[in-house]
Design an enzyme around this catalytic site. Structure first.
Site, PDB file in Angstrom:
ATOM      1  CB  SER A  92       5.628  -1.950  11.967  1.00  0.00           C
ATOM      2  OG  SER A  92       5.260  -0.622  12.276  1.00  0.00           O
TER       3      SER A  92
ATOM      4  CD  GLU B 282      -3.167  -2.468   7.382  1.00  0.00           C
ATOM      5  OE1 GLU B 282      -2.093  -2.689   6.829  1.00  0.00           O
ATOM      6  OE2 GLU B 282      -3.828  -1.425   7.181  1.00  0.00           O
TER       7      GLU B 282
ATOM      8  CD  GLU C 243      -2.674   5.379   6.908  1.00  0.00           C
ATOM      9  OE1 GLU C 243      -2.721   5.414   5.657  1.00  0.00           O
ATOM     10  OE2 GLU C 243      -1.728   4.875   7.545  1.00  0.00           O
TER      11      GLU C 243
ATOM     12  CE  LYS D 265      -0.065   3.133   4.819  1.00  0.00           C
ATOM     13  NZ  LYS D 265       0.102   3.209   6.270  1.00  0.00           N
TER      14      LYS D 265
ATOM     15  CG  ASN E 201      -1.722   1.226   1.402  1.00  0.00           C
ATOM     16  OD1 ASN E 201      -1.779   2.069   0.507  1.00  0.00           O
ATOM     17  ND2 ASN E 201      -2.377   1.360   2.549  1.00  0.00           N
TER      18      ASN E 201
ATOM     19  N   GLY F 285       2.939   2.209  10.818  1.00  0.00           N
ATOM     20  CA  GLY F 285       3.900   3.298  10.673  1.00  0.00           C
ATOM     21  C   GLY F 285       4.672   3.638  11.936  1.00  0.00           C
TER      22      GLY F 285
HETATM   23  P1  13P Z   1       3.295   0.327   7.649  1.00  0.00           P
HETATM   24  O1  13P Z   1       3.791  -0.961   7.012  1.00  0.00           O
HETATM   25  O2  13P Z   1       4.025   1.527   7.171  1.00  0.00           O
HETATM   26  O3  13P Z   1       3.223   0.197   9.134  1.00  0.00           O
HETATM   27  O4  13P Z   1       1.791   0.522   7.133  1.00  0.00           O
HETATM   28  C1  13P Z   1       0.906  -0.535   7.193  1.00  0.00           C
HETATM   29  C2  13P Z   1      -0.324  -0.177   6.459  1.00  0.00           C
HETATM   30  O5  13P Z   1      -1.062   0.705   6.856  1.00  0.00           O
HETATM   31  C3  13P Z   1      -0.595  -0.895   5.215  1.00  0.00           C
HETATM   32  O6  13P Z   1      -1.895  -0.641   4.760  1.00  0.00           O
END
Ligand code: 13P
Length: 250
Positions: free
Chosen positions: A212, A167, A97, A11, A9, A173
């Protein structure tokens, strides 16, 4: 046997040219995918060019969100028809998010999931508890509510195209990956809930872990029975790190 999925992802990262470069590096780094699937979710603006760049490769394309109508006066939204037009086969729905910053509710997650499946897109439905909810001991209540709501009116026949991503919000993050025991507890809970709702057909639904994930921690997560892959944020933005995760898959 459920096929694993490693999904990146991206983002709100990467211009079109950056996206094409990353997709090309991933495509060139992938050799054999007989036991699993690799998916990338670039920003909307890059979907078509990434789709072109991935042509002839097994890497599948996902969008990060969609609206639940095919067309109309919905300024700023993107429809499933438009996503399919770019070559998407997956769509991420209900990412935390979007729930946090864009008022995504359990109800809109359900409408999007239903519409995606009716449109021939496979939804990756995201669920997860916040740190406060975990500390209060209501993780299962939260995940149970999110999963049940997301799957309202989803029939057993529709399950084939469904993916769920657990998640934990506190792991996204932050570098604070869930421990294998924490992840296993929730994945097992989701699996039991799906079996309670749908019976044995629910054994085929893939449940991904996200939060993460890196090439250094994926091995102990994927070793767990009910973890069928990963939804990766930060570590999917560099081909080396993303390919490193794929390289650890069984
Ligand atoms: P991170 O791998 O940066 O923690 O993000 C996970 C995420 O939100 C994937 O959709």
């Amino acid at each position: 046997m459920r096929k694993w999925i490693v999904a990146g992802n991206w983002k709100m990262h990467n211009t079109i040219s950056e996206s094409v470069r990353l997709a090309t590096e991933i495509k060139e780094g992938i050799t054999d995918l007989k036991n699993g699937e690799v998916v990338v979710a670039p920003p909307f603006t890059a979907l078509q060019k990434v789709s072109d760049a991935l042509r002839g490769s097994p890497v599948a394309l996902a969008a990060q969100n969609m609206y639940f109508e095919n067309k109309g006066a919905y300024t700023g939204e993107v429809s499933p028809v438009m996503l399919k037009d770019t070559g998407c086969s997956y769509v991420i729905v209900g990412h935390s998010e979007r729930r946090k910053y864009f008022s995504e509710s359990d109800e809109t997650v359900n409408l999007k999931a239903l519409k995606a499946m009716a449109s021939g897109l496979k939804p990756i439905i995201c669920v997860g508890e916040t740190e406060a909810e975990r500390n209060k001991g209501i993780t299962e209540a939260v995940i149970g509510r999110q999963v049940r709501a997301a799957l309202a009116d989803v029939s057993v026949e529709m399950l084939a195209g469904l993916v769920i991503a657990y998640e934990p919000v506190w792991a996204i993050g932050t570098g604070k990956v869930a421990s294998p025991v924490q992840a296993e507890e929730v994945h097992d809970f989701i699996r039991r809930l799906l079996v309670e709702i749908y019976g044995c057909m629910a054994e085929d639904v893939r449940i991904l872990y996200g939060g993460s994930v890196t090439e250094d921690n994926i091995a102990e997560l994927i070793a767990i029975e009910d973890i069928d892959g990963a939804l990766v944020g930060g570590a999917s933005l560099q081909a080396g790190g993303f390919l490193g995760i794929i390289g650890k898959m069984p």
